[in-house]
Design a protein around this motif. Structure first.
Motif: not given
Length: 160
Positions: A95-100
């Motif tokens: 997910e984007l939040d984890r990647l960020t």
């Protein structure tokens, strides 16, 4: 043949096809997918059941595009390609939040890395004493590159 192949569901080619079938009903069956891919049903079954040692690279690219699953390319490069499996890092779509968080975490020490690299390179010579620090810098840069590739993979999948 049914539309839910239990034997092949652990296979990335099958999983991605079934996921794509949510948006393209023709991909629900191997027959429909094989037609779109330009392969025989038995060839697609062999890919999905792991009976083919190396899936032809042009078919891998077609599947990745047709299924909107860029992770297929990374899987192929890290598992089937004789060159890539020793040189290409395995990527995960998260997910984007984890990647960020992963990207920002890897960039947290970028100023320190930059300063160490300048110190090492300043005299134009890498001494034995500097080699461990250089290796540490290279590992950190490799990690930044991996997280950047994972973010690119996420974006390709999300915005296609």
């Amino acid at each position: 043949m049914g539309t839910n192949p239990t034997k092949a569901m652990d296979n990335i080619y099958c999983r991605c096809r079934k996921e794509a079938a949510k948006y393209n009903d023709k991909l629900n069956s191997r027959e429909g997918a094989a037609e779109l891919l330009g392969v025989s049903v038995s060839s697609l079954a062999d890919y999905e059941l792991g009976n083919t040692k190396v899936v032809p690279v042009d078919k891998v690219v077609l599947m990745a595009d047709l299924y909107n699953a860029p992770e297929i390319k990374n899987y192929y490069c890290t598992n089937e390609c004789p060159i890539g499996r020793n040189t290409v890092p395995k990527l995960e779509i998260e997910e984007l939040d984890r990647l960020t968080i992963k990207v920002l975490s890897s960039l947290r020490f970028i100023d320190d890395i930059k300063d160490k690299l300048i110190d090492i390179a300043a005299d134009g010579v890498i001494t034995e004493h500097e080699k461990p620090a250089l290796e540490e810098i290279l590992r950190a840069l490799d990690q930044i590159a991996v997280y950047s590739q994972e973010l690119r993979l996420w974006a390709e999948k999300t915005f296609k």
